[in-house]
Scaffold this active site. Structure first.
Site, PDB file in Angstrom:
ATOM      1  N   LEU B  65      17.189  -9.863 -30.190  1.00  0.00           N
ATOM      2  CA  LEU B  65      18.560 -10.085 -29.707  1.00  0.00           C
ATOM      3  C   LEU B  65      19.567  -9.143 -30.349  1.00  0.00           C
ATOM      4  O   LEU B  65      20.722  -9.083 -29.932  1.00  0.00           O
ATOM      5  CB  LEU B  65      18.971 -11.542 -29.946  1.00  0.00           C
ATOM      6  CG  LEU B  65      18.211 -12.572 -29.092  1.00  0.00           C
ATOM      7  CD1 LEU B  65      18.668 -13.983 -29.436  1.00  0.00           C
ATOM      8  CD2 LEU B  65      18.401 -12.316 -27.604  1.00  0.00           C
ATOM      9  N   ARG B  66      19.146  -8.413 -31.391  1.00  0.00           N
ATOM     10  CA  ARG B  66      19.936  -7.322 -32.001  1.00  0.00           C
ATOM     11  C   ARG B  66      21.198  -7.744 -32.737  1.00  0.00           C
ATOM     12  O   ARG B  66      21.855  -6.910 -33.329  1.00  0.00           O
ATOM     13  CB  ARG B  66      20.322  -6.270 -30.945  1.00  0.00           C
ATOM     14  CG  ARG B  66      19.174  -5.709 -30.138  1.00  0.00           C
ATOM     15  CD  ARG B  66      18.177  -4.980 -31.005  1.00  0.00           C
ATOM     16  NE  ARG B  66      17.192  -4.263 -30.201  1.00  0.00           N
ATOM     17  CZ  ARG B  66      15.981  -3.944 -30.650  1.00  0.00           C
ATOM     18  NH1 ARG B  66      15.599  -4.289 -31.864  1.00  0.00           N
ATOM     19  NH2 ARG B  66      15.139  -3.289 -29.881  1.00  0.00           N
ATOM     20  N   ASP B 307       8.455  -9.375 -25.866  1.00  0.00           N
ATOM     21  CA  ASP B 307       8.828  -8.288 -26.778  1.00  0.00           C
ATOM     22  C   ASP B 307      10.046  -7.541 -26.222  1.00  0.00           C
ATOM     23  O   ASP B 307      10.135  -6.321 -26.273  1.00  0.00           O
ATOM     24  CB  ASP B 307       7.670  -7.322 -27.030  1.00  0.00           C
ATOM     25  CG  ASP B 307       7.941  -6.418 -28.244  1.00  0.00           C
ATOM     26  OD1 ASP B 307       8.947  -6.645 -28.945  1.00  0.00           O
ATOM     27  OD2 ASP B 307       7.143  -5.491 -28.477  1.00  0.00           O
TER      28      ASP B 307
END
Lengths: 365, 438
Positions: B65-66, B307
């Site tokens: 999700l960064r 992924d």
């Protein structure tokens, strides 16, 4: 002469048909003569712009493309950048778009990353010529090698070619393997186990390519022995214990060359590491065609620029014709004084521009 | 809040249901499963699922999700929106953010941020080692208290077998599953695609299958030694699958997931140097893809995970050598699974549902998820297995567009997503409509 190649770009040898390769070689043959003239220039690509975009240091290939473009009267601009887009902060595609904005007709690109020319070709209107991309392909090198071989051996059918050295990192080896097997040669590859994986045999589908464990087995009975440059930096990455050992076990020596056919020729794409991959007496020997390769490189690059640069679409059937004839005047080719004066672009710029402008518009699709 | 998902065809492997039933959700949890003809509760919102498949909410075990730190690629909000649009009710957030989720402060931030967003459930996964540097264990206990559901050093696998053994021993004490990205960096040696005939042809440095297989074998052996739960992420090679098969047969607590791209594409897709075919593990050769399909069919594979690895288009515009690894996956995972696995006869719909729901819930021990058993959370994924649609990446809810599947046409889609009894996503062109009964 067939008008053009099936593709707008020259990104690799893989995918070219035998006919297309032969067509480029035939075209190159006709261009060889230009470099022997006193005035080494034809107006074929006058008004066209060629950008040499080099992201890797290169003297030989860049100079060769530059002279090739100039002998065809194209405007040639060299752009060199030693840094990749990562360190420079500008992406390759931004660089490409900036150059595109200046409307070049051809972009010749050399890049340390495989596939960079393909990425460029996707966004550029200009024709892209791959002058070497990482370990992928170096199509004009393979073409000039083929031209050299053809001049010596006549044809490729059944010809036995050994390619020796660092195959893993060699774009020259890949392009040559594709080209030579497409034209019917039997290719044997060999080198140190770390640099010559057996899986290389699957590089081409259904054609004659094999990988030998010992270089002697590849050289045995060969018509052509091609030696690859060993890149010294590979030593640090645990591919090789030492250059000394490489020279002893994998260098092309006079003794090893005796295993080849008596009339076998020796080639090297340069620059050579004398005493490492090739012994000096072999490199300088009578079978060595290394300097012929350089001369042929120029002819091949002229042919490629001509075929992709739109020059092939002009209304003349002979790309090597002097300016005077291109202009379509009634004067014949044998009219020596007129031809030589027209060969000098600086003396008659206006007339030259008119002559090429006329043919150029017709050629652009 | 009361919701009745009516007239649908329910597939719930945890209850052995494969029949036309209604799902009644009350106060966020499943209240009852109603057979056809059973009396329906009064005064409920009705979701008409006629002609659609109703399944336990899909869970993605492997989502990047960064946030925090790389919000230009994705945020918890955009990632959660992409998740529910793709049919996922829950996603498990990988810890390789900036800073790394290796302490309870970061874990709490992710939990709170995702609660503010609503939409999907976001389950943080913590790091195995501090900074995922492979040197010292991270505070797993504290992170678990803050909300992590598992630990992993995804992307930077623990290189030392000795430390990995300690990690498994320690994680076992907190009942945490250890998820590993198997990738021996000395064998991978800076490679950018699968090592094989295509890497040779393209002149790109190869990552041998063995880089994954040696680590997979190591992890399976360590699972046997320690008795810990080990989950192998995005398994992509025949050898790694073999290790999992053997470990399971020996009774070790080993599970594995596979990604849609690994069961759909081979390394031949790298031919055009499209950087959206660059991910780690890389697209493998046909032989490996066949092994993955076999393992999906025979039950060796426990879950399908995306992924989902968003990257900005500027980063993917670099040379193949320099572009970052990873592609997005939330938009296309369910469609690829329906299209490539169900319609091609690799698995039936029931097994597919299990791979997306009960399977992942069991791996990370997500209580009351992955099932429609009364009392479980009211998370539901509604499928239209026959819907034909074309994926347009520009319309993705994700912030990133790095997918090799742009423009692909699929048969099958997730058409609605219900989280805790709330309809959080509904596909416009689907047959499903929400009506409120007077």
């Amino acid at each position: 002469m067939k008008a053009q190649l099936s593709q707008r770009h020259l990104l690799g040898i893989r995918g070219l048909s035998a006919d297309e390769i032969t067509h480029i070689l035939d075209t190159a043959e006709t261009f060889r003569e230009i470099s022997e003239r006193e005035i080494k220039k034809v107006p074929t690509l006058r008004g066209r712009t060629v950008i040499n975009l080099f992201f890797e240091p290169s003297t030989r290939t860049r100079t060769s493309f530059e002279i090739a473009g100039k002998r065809l009267s194209a405007d040639v601009i060299n752009v060199s950048s030693s840094s990749s887009s990562v360190t420079k902060g500008e992406t390759l595609l931004d660089t490409a778009r900036n150059l595109e904005a200046m409307s070049p007709d051809l972009i010749v690109i050399r890049h340390p990353s495989a596939g960079a020319p393909h990425q460029l070709a996707r966004v550029c209107r200009a024709s892209v010529v791959n002058a070497g991309d990482g370990a992928h392909e170096h199509p004009t090198q393979a073409l000039l090698d083929a031209l050299t071989i053809r001049q010596q051996k006549g044809s490729f059918e059944g010809l036995r070619v050994a390619i020796l050295g660092d195959l893993l990192h060699s774009r020259v080896a890949r392009s040559n393997a594709h080209l030579l097997t497409t034209l019917g040669a039997e290719v044997a590859l060999a080198g140190p186990g770390t640099l010559a994986p057996p899986e290389f045999a699957s590089l081409v589908e259904g054609r004659s390519l094999r990988v030998e464990r010992r270089i002697e087995d590849a050289i045995e009975g060969a018509d052509v022995v091609m030696v690859l440059r060993i890149q010294r930096e590979r030593q640090d990455k645990a591919f090789l214990p030492s250059l000394r050992e490489y020279a002893v076990h994998f260098g092309l020596t006079r003794k090893r060359l005796e295993l080849a056919k008596p009339d076998a020729i020796v080639m090297h794409p340069g620059p050579m590491n004398r005493g490492i991959e090739i012994a000096s007496d072999v490199a300088d020997g009578s079978r060595s065609l290394i300097l012929d390769q350089v001369a042929n490189g120029l002819a091949v690059r002229m042919a490629v620029l001509y075929l992709l640069g739109g020059g092939a679409g002009t209304n003349t059937s002979n790309p090597t014709t002097r300016v005077k004839d291109e202009a379509g005047t009634a004067e014949s080719q044998s009219s020596k004084p007129a031809a030589s004066s027209a060969d000098e672009p600086a003396t008659e710029p206006l007339r030259a521009a008119v002559s090429v402008g006329g043919t150029g518009t017709e050629s652009s699709k | 809040m009361r919701l009745l998902i009516a007239n649908g065809y329910v597939i719930d492997p945890t209850q052995g249901i494969n029949a036309g039933q209604d799902v009644f959700i009350e106060d966020g949890r499943v209240a009852a499963m109603l057979g056809r003809g059973e009396a329906r509760p009064e005064g409920v919102e009705i979701f008409d699922a006629t002609g659609l498949v109703v399944a336990p909410g899909f869970i993605d075990l492997h989502t990047h999700l960064r946030e925090p730190g790389q919000e230009y690629k994705e945020t918890i909000a955009s990632g959660a929106a992409a998740a529910v649009a793709g049919g996922f009710t829950s996603v498990c957030a990988m810890p390789n953010t900036d800073p790394v989720n290796d302490n309870p402060a970061v874990t709490s931030f992710i939990v709170e941020q995702s609660q503010t967003v609503g939409l999907a459930n976001v389950f943080p996964v913590g790091a195995i080692t501090k900074g995922s540097k492979g040197e010292e264990l991270a505070e797993m206990g504290e992170m678990k208290r803050a909300g992590i559901v598992a630990v992993t050093d995804d992307g930077r696998p623990v290189p030392s077998p000795g430390l990995m053994r300690r990690a498994l021993d320690y994680a076992r004490g907190f009942d945490l599953t250890v998820m590993d990205h198997c990738d021996d960096k000395t064998l991978a040696a800076g490679g950018v695609m699968h090592e094989g005939e295509w890497s040779l042809r393209l002149g790109l440095r190869g990552i041998p299958a063995l880089a994954e297989e040696t680590d997979a074998a190591r992890d399976c052996a360590l699972a046997e030694l320690t008795g810990a739960r080990v989950h192998l992420a995005h398994v992509s090679t025949r050898g790694a699958i073999e290790s999992v098969r053997r470990a399971k047969a020996s009774g070790a607590q080993v599970t594995c997931e596979v990604t849609p791209h690994h069961f759909t594409l081979t390394d031949a897709a790298c031919e055009g140097f499209d950087t959206n075919t660059k991910m780690n593990p890389p697209l493998r050769s046909r032989e490996h893809l066949d092994a993955i399909l076999e393992a999906i069919a025979d039950g060796t594979v426990d879950a399908i995970a995306t992924d989902h690895a968003p990257h900005h288009s500027d980063e993917k515009a670099l040379e193949f050598d320099h572009a970052p690894f990873g592609i997005t996956g939330l938009d296309t995972a369910v469609a690829l699974a329906l299209d490539r696995l169900v319609h091609r006869g690799v698995v039936n719909l029931e097994r597919l549902v299990e791979l997306f729901s009960a399977g992942p819930a069991r791996i990370f021990q997500l209580k009351d998820r992955g099932t429609l058993r009364p009392g479980a959370w009211g998370d539901v994924t509604i499928l239209d297995p026959t819907l034909r649609w074309t994926f347009d990446a520009s319309r993705s809810k994700s912030k990133s567009r790095n997918t090799p599947f742009d423009g692909w046409t699929f048969q099958g889609a997730a058409v609605a997503t219900i989280v805790g009894g709330r309809v959080v996503h509904r596909r416009e062109q689907s047959a499903a409509v929400v009506k409120t009964k007077s």
